[in-house]
Design a protein around this motif. Structure first.
Motif, PDB file in Angstrom:
ATOM      1  N   GLU A 137       0.800  -1.274   0.327  1.00 49.28           N
ATOM      2  CA  GLU A 137       0.312  -0.162  -0.127  1.00 49.28           C
ATOM      3  C   GLU A 137       1.078   1.509   0.126  1.00 49.28           C
ATOM      4  O   GLU A 137       0.682   1.860  -0.802  1.00 49.28           O
ATOM      5  CB  GLU A 137      -0.832   0.205   1.217  1.00 49.28           C
ATOM      6  CG  GLU A 137      -2.051  -1.168   1.086  1.00 49.28           C
ATOM      7  CD  GLU A 137      -3.454  -0.936   2.015  1.00 49.28           C
ATOM      8  OE1 GLU A 137      -2.868  -0.483   3.122  1.00 49.28           O
ATOM      9  OE2 GLU A 137      -4.159  -1.231   1.932  1.00 49.28           O
ATOM     10  N   VAL A 138       2.324   0.796   1.058  1.00 45.67           N
ATOM     11  CA  VAL A 138       2.887   3.085   0.617  1.00 45.67           C
ATOM     12  C   VAL A 138       3.570   2.699  -0.714  1.00 45.67           C
ATOM     13  O   VAL A 138       3.653   3.420  -0.804  1.00 45.67           O
ATOM     14  CB  VAL A 138       3.933   2.035   1.877  1.00 45.67           C
ATOM     15  CG1 VAL A 138       5.104   3.026   1.210  1.00 45.67           C
ATOM     16  CG2 VAL A 138       3.664   1.880   2.621  1.00 45.67           C
ATOM     17  N   LEU A 139       3.713   1.831  -1.379  1.00 45.00           N
ATOM     18  CA  LEU A 139       4.197   1.965  -2.799  1.00 45.00           C
ATOM     19  C   LEU A 139       2.982   2.067  -3.744  1.00 45.00           C
ATOM     20  O   LEU A 139       3.410   2.871  -4.682  1.00 45.00           O
ATOM     21  CB  LEU A 139       4.731   0.696  -3.565  1.00 45.00           C
ATOM     22  CG  LEU A 139       6.304  -0.100  -2.388  1.00 45.00           C
ATOM     23  CD1 LEU A 139       6.623  -1.400  -3.238  1.00 45.00           C
ATOM     24  CD2 LEU A 139       7.061   1.114  -2.605  1.00 45.00           C
ATOM     25  N   ALA A 140       2.193   1.144  -3.348  1.00 40.85           N
ATOM     26  CA  ALA A 140       0.613   2.541  -4.328  1.00 40.85           C
ATOM     27  C   ALA A 140       0.320   3.393  -3.676  1.00 40.85           C
ATOM     28  O   ALA A 140       0.135   4.316  -4.640  1.00 40.85           O
ATOM     29  CB  ALA A 140      -1.012   1.740  -4.257  1.00 40.85           C
ATOM     30  N   ARG A 141       0.672   4.385  -3.105  1.00 43.94           N
ATOM     31  CA  ARG A 141       0.370   5.355  -2.685  1.00 43.94           C
ATOM     32  C   ARG A 141       1.748   5.958  -3.393  1.00 43.94           C
ATOM     33  O   ARG A 141       1.719   7.877  -3.380  1.00 43.94           O
ATOM     34  CB  ARG A 141       0.469   6.117  -0.454  1.00 43.94           C
ATOM     35  CG  ARG A 141      -0.657   5.488  -0.382  1.00 43.94           C
ATOM     36  CD  ARG A 141      -0.750   5.882   1.085  1.00 43.94           C
ATOM     37  NE  ARG A 141       0.322   5.969   2.164  1.00 43.94           N
ATOM     38  CZ  ARG A 141      -0.100   4.063   2.453  1.00 43.94           C
ATOM     39  NH1 ARG A 141      -0.874   3.597   2.925  1.00 43.94           N
ATOM     40  NH2 ARG A 141       1.238   4.529   3.617  1.00 43.94           N
ATOM     41  N   TYR A 176       7.171  14.709   1.665  1.00 40.43           N
ATOM     42  CA  TYR A 176       6.156  14.087   1.902  1.00 40.43           C
ATOM     43  C   TYR A 176       6.174  12.388   2.622  1.00 40.43           C
ATOM     44  O   TYR A 176       5.073  11.860   2.856  1.00 40.43           O
ATOM     45  CB  TYR A 176       5.485  12.990  -0.097  1.00 40.43           C
ATOM     46  CG  TYR A 176       5.166  14.465  -0.681  1.00 40.43           C
ATOM     47  CD1 TYR A 176       3.992  15.029  -0.961  1.00 40.43           C
ATOM     48  CD2 TYR A 176       6.468  14.827  -1.224  1.00 40.43           C
ATOM     49  CE1 TYR A 176       3.703  16.387  -1.934  1.00 40.43           C
ATOM     50  CE2 TYR A 176       5.499  15.767  -2.584  1.00 40.43           C
ATOM     51  CZ  TYR A 176       4.311  16.829  -2.739  1.00 40.43           C
ATOM     52  OH  TYR A 176       4.969  17.793  -3.269  1.00 40.43           O
ATOM     53  N   GLY A 177       7.194  12.231   3.283  1.00 40.94           N
ATOM     54  CA  GLY A 177       7.303  11.775   4.275  1.00 40.94           C
ATOM     55  C   GLY A 177       7.873  10.244   3.737  1.00 40.94           C
ATOM     56  O   GLY A 177       7.294   9.372   4.151  1.00 40.94           O
ATOM     57  N   TYR A 178       8.572  10.307   2.602  1.00 41.24           N
ATOM     58  CA  TYR A 178       8.807   8.772   2.406  1.00 41.24           C
ATOM     59  C   TYR A 178      10.708   8.781   1.254  1.00 41.24           C
ATOM     60  O   TYR A 178      10.328   8.018  -0.020  1.00 41.24           O
ATOM     61  CB  TYR A 178       7.848   8.716   0.250  1.00 41.24           C
ATOM     62  CG  TYR A 178       6.965   8.973   0.836  1.00 41.24           C
ATOM     63  CD1 TYR A 178       5.804   7.365   1.620  1.00 41.24           C
ATOM     64  CD2 TYR A 178       5.446   9.354   0.343  1.00 41.24           C
ATOM     65  CE1 TYR A 178       4.572   7.004   1.967  1.00 41.24           C
ATOM     66  CE2 TYR A 178       4.344   9.460   0.924  1.00 41.24           C
ATOM     67  CZ  TYR A 178       3.465   8.166   1.063  1.00 41.24           C
ATOM     68  OH  TYR A 178       1.881   7.810   1.726  1.00 41.24           O
TER      69      TYR A 178
END
Length: 454
Positions: A137-141, A176-178
């Motif tokens: 889900e992190v990668l999808a975001r 963006y925190g990534y």
């Protein structure tokens, strides 16, 4: 994790949901695709295959898309395509196909995109890959974020300041925190998933992250001692004249046998010198190409422009060795890996026209009994070249057949039926391999009886 329909399943608990969906579709055989370089095939690759079989149960077909004799970092492959195929088929893969040369030596976006498109054409249900980020889900975001206009604008501003593309991505994502997501396997995973989304492909993503049991410290230490990266293994082999005892703990038995038979016996005592001479030979060939061909011709090469041409031409003129050349041409926004990829593009004559993101053909390198049975299924769907239905004249029927039947098990049939500059580029690769490594190209696939895997 995997995507089921429009819903996203996360981690092992949702394998049950995946299997329900598979049952709903009445899929008798679960088809899993892998993308790898297998350079060489090591215990980490074996772990991934065994974990696929453990999680997905035994009734599973595994197909691997591999880069051949030239790899994504812009270099000759240490393990040749046939040894990659032999190792993979002896350790649980059912069919191996080749990522075409002109895509295998490009950046992560192209490498990933075309590999995923091949797996989708082969009708795989899932593409399994490793990533540093275990939560899909992190990668999808992140993919959604990278599609936003504010992100794109910020990325362009960072690049205008002289940062490389990868550095700019990391800086932009950090806002963006990534920022921590910009790691090698995550980058590939993002491109795989981006291709599935953008191209609306039927194949779905599934992450297997390597995990070491925390049962006790001894077990953790033992597990760590059996896994090493391909980069580390190659480095040890080259620096220690292919001394296999230094890497034996990191490679499965078949890889050990192949290395012992084809690499140690032929190269003992001069492994490091061999690779140094190879680089210097490539550098001399690069000089020859730049002197013999006009700028107008060189500019047609993929990823080449006036600025890059000037840097490379100046670097060649000022340098006596390949190592010095790379340092001379490297800059803040022009990485060494990109230089090496462009050098290969020049030597192999990979043009902008050739890198068109289309699949003209898919070459099968090898298969076992199960892989052969699956090829028969694809042949019934008119996806595999059928010599019996061949026509000689360029009619509408002929063109349509070429578009439909993209899978080939014999190189000569590719030469005969695919009328494209891409075939010439592949043959350039054959010639370069023979010139520098004294290895002739094989025309037929490697076939291994499945009984060997029991």
């Amino acid at each position: 994790a995997c995507l089921v329909g429009s819903e996203m399943c996360i981690r092992d608990r949702n394998i049950v949901e995946c299997k329900k969906e598979i049952k709903f579709r009445r899929i008798k055989l679960l088809k899993i695709g892998i993308v790898a370089e297998y350079n060489p095939f090591h215990n980490g690759h074996l772990y991934q295959i065994e974990e696929i079989k453990r999680r997905m149960e035994k009734d599973t077909l595994i197909v691997a898309v591999v880069s051949g004799d030239f790899v994504q970092r812009g270099d000759f492959s240490y393990f040749n395509k046939w040894h990659k195929t032999e190792a993979a088929l002896n350790h649980g893969v059912d069919m191996v196909v080749e990522l075409p040369l002109y895509y295998s030596v490009q950046n992560a976006e192209i490498f990933s995109k075309m590999s995923t498109k091949i797996l989708d054409y082969l009708e795989m249900d899932f593409q399994v890959f490793g990533a540093e980020e275990k939560d899909i889900e992190v990668l999808a975001r992140i993919i959604e974020l990278q599609e936003r206009e504010d992100y794109k604008k910020n990325l362009m501003e960072l690049m205008k300041k002289g940062n490389s593309y990868s550095t700019s991505q990391k800086l932009a994502l950090s806002e963006y925190g990534y920022g921590g997501a910009v790691k090698s396997n995550n980058i590939l995973a993002l491109e795989y998933m981006r291709t599935m989304k953008k191209e609306n492909l039927g194949i779905k993503p599934y992450i297997i992250q390597r995990e070491i049991s925390d049962y006790n410290e001894q077990e953790i230490e033992k597990a760590r001692k059996s896994i090493a990266s391909a980069t580390f293994i190659r480095k040890i082999l080259i620096e220690n004249d292919a001394n296999l005892e230094n890497v034996r703990d990191f490679i499965p038995e078949k890889t050990y046998e192949i290395l012992k038979k084809y690499y140690v016996s032929e190269n003992k005592g001069n492994e490091g010198l061999k690779w140094k001479n190879l680089k210097e030979g490539m550098f001399k060939f690069l000089k020859y190409k730049l002197l013999m061909e006009t700028k107008k011709e060189i500019i047609k090469i993929y990823d080449m422009n006036d600025e890059i041409y000037a840097r490379i031409y100046r670097g060649v003129s000022k340098s006596n060795t390949y190592e010095v050349f790379l340092k001379e041409v490297k800059s803040r926004n022009f990485s060494m890996k990109r230089i090496e990829r462009i050098v290969l593009n020049i030597l192999l004559n990979i043009t902008k026209e050739a890198v068109d993101f289309e699949l003209d053909y898919i070459r099968v390198l090898g298969f076992n009994q199960r892989g052969q049975e699956y090829l028969r299924q694809l042949k019934k769907k008119k996806k595999v070249y059928n010599e019996k239905s061949d026509v000689t004249e360029k009619t509408e029927k002929y063109e349509k057949k070429n578009n439909d039947e993209k899978i080939f098990v014999n190189w000569k049939n590719i030469e005969k039926n695919v009328h494209s500059e891409k075939v010439k580029i592949e043959k350039n690769g054959f010639l370069l391999k023979e010139l520098f490594l004294n290895e002739k190209e094989k025309l037929n696939p490697l076939i291994i009886n499945q009984r060997k895997f029991k």
